[in-house]
Design a protein around this motif. Structure first.
Motif, PDB file in Angstrom:
ATOM      1  N   TRP A  38       0.817  -1.213   0.000  1.00 43.24           N
ATOM      2  CA  TRP A  38       0.000   0.000   0.000  1.00 43.24           C
ATOM      3  C   TRP A  38       0.849   1.261   0.000  1.00 43.24           C
ATOM      4  N   ILE A  39       1.949   1.256   0.758  1.00 45.36           N
ATOM      5  CA  ILE A  39       2.783   2.462   0.800  1.00 45.36           C
ATOM      6  C   ILE A  39       3.493   2.659  -0.527  1.00 45.36           C
ATOM      7  N   VAL A  40       3.913   1.564  -1.172  1.00 42.57           N
ATOM      8  CA  VAL A  40       4.527   1.687  -2.498  1.00 42.57           C
ATOM      9  C   VAL A  40       3.504   2.205  -3.507  1.00 42.57           C
ATOM     10  N   ALA A  41       2.283   1.671  -3.437  1.00 35.89           N
ATOM     11  CA  ALA A  41       1.232   2.141  -4.349  1.00 35.89           C
ATOM     12  C   ALA A  41       0.942   3.622  -4.126  1.00 35.89           C
ATOM     13  N   PHE A  42       0.943   4.070  -2.867  1.00 35.52           N
ATOM     14  CA  PHE A  42       0.695   5.485  -2.577  1.00 35.52           C
ATOM     15  C   PHE A  42       1.716   6.370  -3.278  1.00 35.52           C
ATOM     16  N   TYR A  43       2.972   6.051  -3.147  1.00 32.95           N
ATOM     17  CA  TYR A  43       4.002   6.908  -3.750  1.00 32.95           C
ATOM     18  C   TYR A  43       3.994   6.797  -5.276  1.00 32.95           C
ATOM     19  N   CYS A  44       3.625   5.641  -5.802  1.00 30.50           N
ATOM     20  CA  CYS A  44       3.503   5.534  -7.265  1.00 30.50           C
ATOM     21  C   CYS A  44       2.384   6.437  -7.778  1.00 30.50           C
ATOM     22  N   PHE A  45       1.249   6.419  -7.091  1.00 36.61           N
ATOM     23  CA  PHE A  45       0.144   7.291  -7.506  1.00 36.61           C
ATOM     24  C   PHE A  45       0.511   8.766  -7.353  1.00 36.61           C
ATOM     25  N   VAL A  46       1.240   9.126  -6.299  1.00 33.53           N
ATOM     26  CA  VAL A  46       1.670  10.512  -6.128  1.00 33.53           C
ATOM     27  C   VAL A  46       2.616  10.919  -7.258  1.00 33.53           C
ATOM     28  N   GLY A  47       3.552  10.049  -7.618  1.00 34.98           N
ATOM     29  CA  GLY A  47       4.466  10.357  -8.717  1.00 34.98           C
ATOM     30  C   GLY A  47       3.728  10.538 -10.029  1.00 34.98           C
ATOM     31  N   LEU A  48       2.750   9.661 -10.294  1.00 33.29           N
ATOM     32  CA  LEU A  48       1.975   9.788 -11.535  1.00 33.29           C
ATOM     33  C   LEU A  48       1.107  11.039 -11.512  1.00 33.29           C
ATOM     34  N   ALA A  49       0.513  11.368 -10.344  1.00 36.30           N
ATOM     35  CA  ALA A  49      -0.293  12.588 -10.246  1.00 36.30           C
ATOM     36  C   ALA A  49       0.570  13.828 -10.467  1.00 36.30           C
ATOM     37  N   THR A  50       1.803  13.806  -9.983  1.00 39.18           N
ATOM     38  CA  THR A  50       2.719  14.923 -10.217  1.00 39.18           C
ATOM     39  C   THR A  50       3.067  15.033 -11.691  1.00 39.18           C
ATOM     40  N   LEU A  51       3.180  13.901 -12.347  1.00 35.81           N
ATOM     41  CA  LEU A  51       3.464  13.908 -13.776  1.00 35.81           C
ATOM     42  C   LEU A  51       2.224  14.258 -14.597  1.00 35.81           C
ATOM     43  N   SER A  52       1.057  14.284 -13.946  1.00 34.01           N
ATOM     44  CA  SER A  52      -0.182  14.614 -14.630  1.00 34.01           C
ATOM     45  C   SER A  52      -0.617  16.057 -14.408  1.00 34.01           C
ATOM     46  N   LYS A  53      -0.374  16.602 -13.207  1.00 33.95           N
ATOM     47  CA  LYS A  53      -0.911  17.923 -12.883  1.00 33.95           C
ATOM     48  C   LYS A  53       0.129  18.888 -12.341  1.00 33.95           C
ATOM     49  N   HIS A  98       3.907  30.782 -14.673  1.00 31.79           N
ATOM     50  CA  HIS A  98       2.643  31.257 -15.242  1.00 31.79           C
ATOM     51  C   HIS A  98       1.471  30.361 -14.872  1.00 31.79           C
ATOM     52  N   ASP A  99       1.608  29.049 -15.122  1.00 31.60           N
ATOM     53  CA  ASP A  99       0.466  28.150 -14.974  1.00 31.60           C
ATOM     54  C   ASP A  99       0.258  27.651 -13.557  1.00 31.60           C
ATOM     55  N   HIS A 100       1.177  27.950 -12.637  1.00 33.94           N
ATOM     56  CA  HIS A 100       0.965  27.594 -11.245  1.00 33.94           C
ATOM     57  C   HIS A 100       0.716  28.838 -10.390  1.00 33.94           C
ATOM     58  N   PHE A 101       1.740  29.648 -10.252  1.00 40.19           N
ATOM     59  CA  PHE A 101       1.654  30.755  -9.300  1.00 40.19           C
ATOM     60  C   PHE A 101       0.811  31.914  -9.831  1.00 40.19           C
ATOM     61  N   LYS A 102       0.922  32.235 -11.127  1.00 43.10           N
ATOM     62  CA  LYS A 102       0.091  33.321 -11.648  1.00 43.10           C
ATOM     63  C   LYS A 102      -1.379  32.917 -11.700  1.00 43.10           C
ATOM     64  N   ARG A 103      -1.667  31.672 -12.015  1.00 40.58           N
ATOM     65  CA  ARG A 103      -3.053  31.210 -11.970  1.00 40.58           C
ATOM     66  C   ARG A 103      -3.624  31.353 -10.565  1.00 40.58           C
ATOM     67  N   LEU A 104      -2.793  31.062  -9.561  1.00 44.45           N
ATOM     68  CA  LEU A 104      -3.255  31.107  -8.181  1.00 44.45           C
ATOM     69  C   LEU A 104      -3.387  32.529  -7.660  1.00 44.45           C
ATOM     70  N   VAL A 105      -2.423  33.393  -7.982  1.00 42.20           N
ATOM     71  CA  VAL A 105      -2.346  34.714  -7.354  1.00 42.20           C
ATOM     72  C   VAL A 105      -2.932  35.797  -8.249  1.00 42.20           C
ATOM     73  N   VAL A 106      -2.561  35.815  -9.513  1.00 41.36           N
ATOM     74  CA  VAL A 106      -2.949  36.898 -10.406  1.00 41.36           C
ATOM     75  C   VAL A 106      -4.250  36.586 -11.126  1.00 41.36           C
ATOM     76  N   ALA A 154     -10.731  27.867  -3.934  1.00 41.71           N
ATOM     77  CA  ALA A 154     -11.536  29.053  -3.653  1.00 41.71           C
ATOM     78  C   ALA A 154     -10.664  30.304  -3.603  1.00 41.71           C
ATOM     79  N   PHE A 155      -9.431  30.177  -3.093  1.00 42.49           N
ATOM     80  CA  PHE A 155      -8.527  31.317  -3.035  1.00 42.49           C
ATOM     81  C   PHE A 155      -7.871  31.594  -4.385  1.00 42.49           C
ATOM     82  N   SER A 156      -7.911  30.642  -5.295  1.00 42.84           N
ATOM     83  CA  SER A 156      -7.274  30.823  -6.596  1.00 42.84           C
ATOM     84  C   SER A 156      -7.942  31.961  -7.359  1.00 42.84           C
ATOM     85  N   ALA A 157      -7.127  32.806  -7.957  1.00 49.52           N
ATOM     86  CA  ALA A 157      -7.668  33.908  -8.763  1.00 49.52           C
ATOM     87  C   ALA A 157      -8.228  33.411 -10.089  1.00 49.52           C
ATOM     88  N   THR A 158      -7.749  32.271 -10.562  1.00 48.04           N
ATOM     89  CA  THR A 158      -8.275  31.664 -11.782  1.00 48.04           C
ATOM     90  C   THR A 158      -9.318  30.628 -11.395  1.00 48.04           C
TER      91      THR A 158
END
Length: 693
Positions: A221-236, A304-312, A379-383
């Protein structure tokens, strides 16, 4: 002999051994038993040795296939997001470069690689980039299937975690609610990053809950958790590891259970995540290429696509949205399960301690933190887009399942206030959806001002029928019970003794006597069955019928089908004052973008006897004026309420002996076509032509 005698008389040797305490066996849970007829069916006997949890996992998998697979590829890609990402994936195949994404004529840095790789693999499997001009009839099937499968996988793994930590019945109710929520039904049919990310995030959170809150979770389960986190990071991107990390950290701070971090094996886990995600990211950070705006990968994707979407705030079609923005959207996204929102909220607010004592309490508190932190981020995201609330749908609906289980166990009277509040909320949301079905489409489109096909895809009759039928079913036991009471009272009035009994009963009620009639168990069962029936019926209608009726107005596939089958290979196609991405994908990047009248003139004067043109309905008149008198514009396909496919043909020259006719005024727009006529040679006012990268 004396010691022996004393031992013989010892009371401890002659005392009767206490009988072992009777430990009641746990009550059977859903899925533990199956009907005998089912187990005696030869091709279903393999279900007998399985556990109840395994049987329900199989049932949920089949239910997901029933919801999402039929007609999954029956419609073209929805503009603008699906064909945008699909074209980037197709360019990977065409260019032979699967590392550096490419769009039209420049690099594309707005999305990570996992979603694009899934698309590219599907396009290769169906040979969408073959030698033919047409992309093929299986393209949409192949591309969308992995997205639906991963979205369903996350929901089913969350069921497994909730089944072990909370209860199997609550887990099943919450998972069915998740799978049938309108936003889930519609996004699971879309080849966009959100179903991939939410599916991987839900799977990661399910594995994390099992690791943190069960006694012996097992190393898998712990290996599966980190695999899913790695794939989610590669997705979003950063959210792939930031959300699970923030939720876990806040949980430890709030409860003081820092010892749980030992179970996570952080060093090993970090190495797994880096092994999955770091190679591509490091390659792109070192890549010197720039996109069409002159930005490097770091500048575009991170800044641009992370911090500016969130703040600006960038690329948003709803600027200035307040904190109520996603509250309203969640009501539409989760209908009809909004009925359980007040009860789920009451379950959360009834908790008065931050020190959970059982695995169930820990899991419920973890779900609450998932909702709060996820909601706060968006909710706090400007975008803001309507579908940004998608990551918090699974935990919200799982809490709804927990409350519905309490209703089944404790009865309707014990939750009367929550049921009344839920009925009011249900009525308000149902009223808005029935009167304005455009709310359904706006859940997952880019431009909310785009015209809605009221005449071609009007679901209001179906919505009204379903939304009234469900409360009628839920209230039917209560109504029949009251009618039977009235019938008995009417019979009693015919007798003197009966009339005395009725008067005495009325007097007791007026004096405040408590209600002694027991609650019928079937009342709560019928209520939940009505809610489940409405959710399943609405999900099937939205996914099988309404989505298909809408799709022809948000896709250009049908237009390109006509173009490919009516045009000669040497006849080009251009897009006049539009860039909705679909024309680029379905033409395999052969379309000419005609952004002004000068380029239109050059295109028409180019080689080829006929020229094909795509234009928005509202700009058809302006296109006729821009072409002028020598060209005759013939509309080939206009059933799409947004786009028109037309072809230009040379007008026949008038006979030399007869005078040339006077120039006719532009034809008035008809049907959906329109727009204010403009002076010849000038384009219509500038608007957004497409969607964000």
């Amino acid at each position: 002999m004396l010691p022996t005698a004393r031992m013989a008389r010892s009371p401890r040797l002659h005392a009767t051994a206490p009988e072992p305490e009777h430990v009641p066996s746990p009550p059977p849970q859903w899925g533990d038993s199956l009907p005998r007829a089912l187990l005696e069916t030869p091709w279903l006997r393999w279900l007998a040795p399985l556990s109840g949890e395994q049987r329900l996992v199989i049932a949920l998998s089949l239910f997901s296939a029933l919801l999402f697979v039929p007609w999954l590829g029956a419609t073209g890609f929805w503009d603008p997001w699906e064909p945008h990402y699909g074209e980037v994936a197709r360019e990977m195949i065409a260019r032979g470069d699967y590392i550096h994404p490419w769009w039209e004529s420049a690099y594309f840095f707005s999305k990570p690689a996992l979603d694009l790789w899934l698309m590219a693999a599907s396009l290769l499997a169906v040979n969408a980039n073959g030698p033919d001009r047409w992309v093929g009839i299986y393209t949409e099937w192949g591309v969308r299937l992995p997205y639906a499968a991963i979205a369903a996988l996350g929901a089913i793994l969350l069921f497994v975690a909730a089944s072990r930590l909370i209860s199997r019945r609550a887990a099943l109710l919450g998972t069915v609610a998740t799978l049938t929520a309108p936003l889930f039904v519609l996004l699971a049919r879309q080849a966009v990053p959100d179903p991939i990310f939410v599916g991987l995030l839900s799977a990661a959170m399910a594995c994390l809950m099992i690791v943190l809150f069960t006694d012996r979770p097992g190393s898998g389960w712990i290996v599966a958790f980190y695999c899913f986190v790695g794939l989610a990071t590669l997705s979003k991107g950063l959210l792939g590891f930031a959300l699970p990390g923030a939720i876990t950290l806040v949980y430890c701070i709030a409860t003081g259970e820092w010892h749980l971090l030992r179970r996570l094996r952080l060093i090993t886990g970090a190495l797994i995540v880096l092994a999955i995600a770091a190679p591509w990211y490091l390659t792109m950070f070192a890549f010197p290429g720039k996109d069409d705006e002159g930005l490097t990968f770091f500048e575009r994707f991170i800044v641009h696509d992370h911090f500016k979407r969130l703040v600006v705030g960038v690329h948003t079609t709803t600027p200035g949205g307040s904190f109520t923005y996603f509250i309203e959207q969640l009501g539409f996204d989760c209908f009809p399960w909004v009925f359980a929102f007040p009860g789920a909220l009451g379950t959360v607010l009834s908790r008065r301690s931050l020190r959970p004592q059982t695995a169930r309490d820990r899991a419920l508190f973890f779900l609450v933190l998932w909702i709060l932190i996820g909601f706060a981020v968006f909710a706090f995201s400007a975008t803001k887009f309507h579908h940004y609330a998608f990551p918090v749908l699974p935990p919200i609906l799982l809490l709804c399942g927990v409350w519905i289980e309490r209703v089944l166990d404790e009865g309707l009277r014990a939750h009367a206030g929550e049921i009344l509040a839920g009925g009011l909320l249900y009525g308000l949301v149902a009223h808005d959806l029935a009167l304005t079905p455009k709310h359904v489409t706006d859940m997952f489109v880019y431009n909310y001002d785009r015209p809605y096909p009221d005449r071609e895809a009007d679901p209001r009759r179906v919505f009204t029928l379903l939304f009234y039928a469900a409360p009628a079913v839920a209230l039917s036991p209560w109504l029949f019970d009251r009618l039977s009471q009235l019938g008995r009272a009417a019979k009693a009035l015919l007798r003197k003794a009966g009339r005395a009994q009725v008067r005495a009963a009325i007097r007791e009620r007026l004096d405040g006597a408590p209600l002694t009639t027991p609650e019928a168990p079937q009342d709560r069962t019928v209520l939940v069955a009505g809610l489940l029936g409405l959710a399943v019926a609405l999900a099937i209608h939205l996914g099988w019928f309404h989505w298909r009726a809408l799709s022809q107005h948000w896709t250009q596939r049908d237009l390109f089908w006509e173009y490919d089958h009516q045009s000669a290979p040497d006849e080009p196609i251009g897009a006049y004052l539009m860039n909705w991405r679909g024309e680029t994908f379905y033409s395999k990047n052969r379309v000419r973008q005609l952004r002004d009248n000068q380029r239109l003139g050059e295109f028409v004067a180019g080689p080829g006897e006929r020229k094909w043109l795509l234009v928005e309905q509202a700009r058809l008149t302006a296109l006729r004026q821009a072409l002028g008198q020598p060209q005759r514009l013939r509309v080939v396909e206009s059933r799409n309420n947004k786009f028109v496919l037309a072809v230009t043909e040379q007008r026949e020259a008038p006979p030399a002996s007869s005078p040339a006719p006077a120039a006719a005024a532009p034809a008035a727009p008809t049907g959906q076509s329109g727009g204010t006529p403009l002076p010849a040679g000038q384009p219509p006012p500038s608007t957004r032509f497409g969607a964000p990268p």
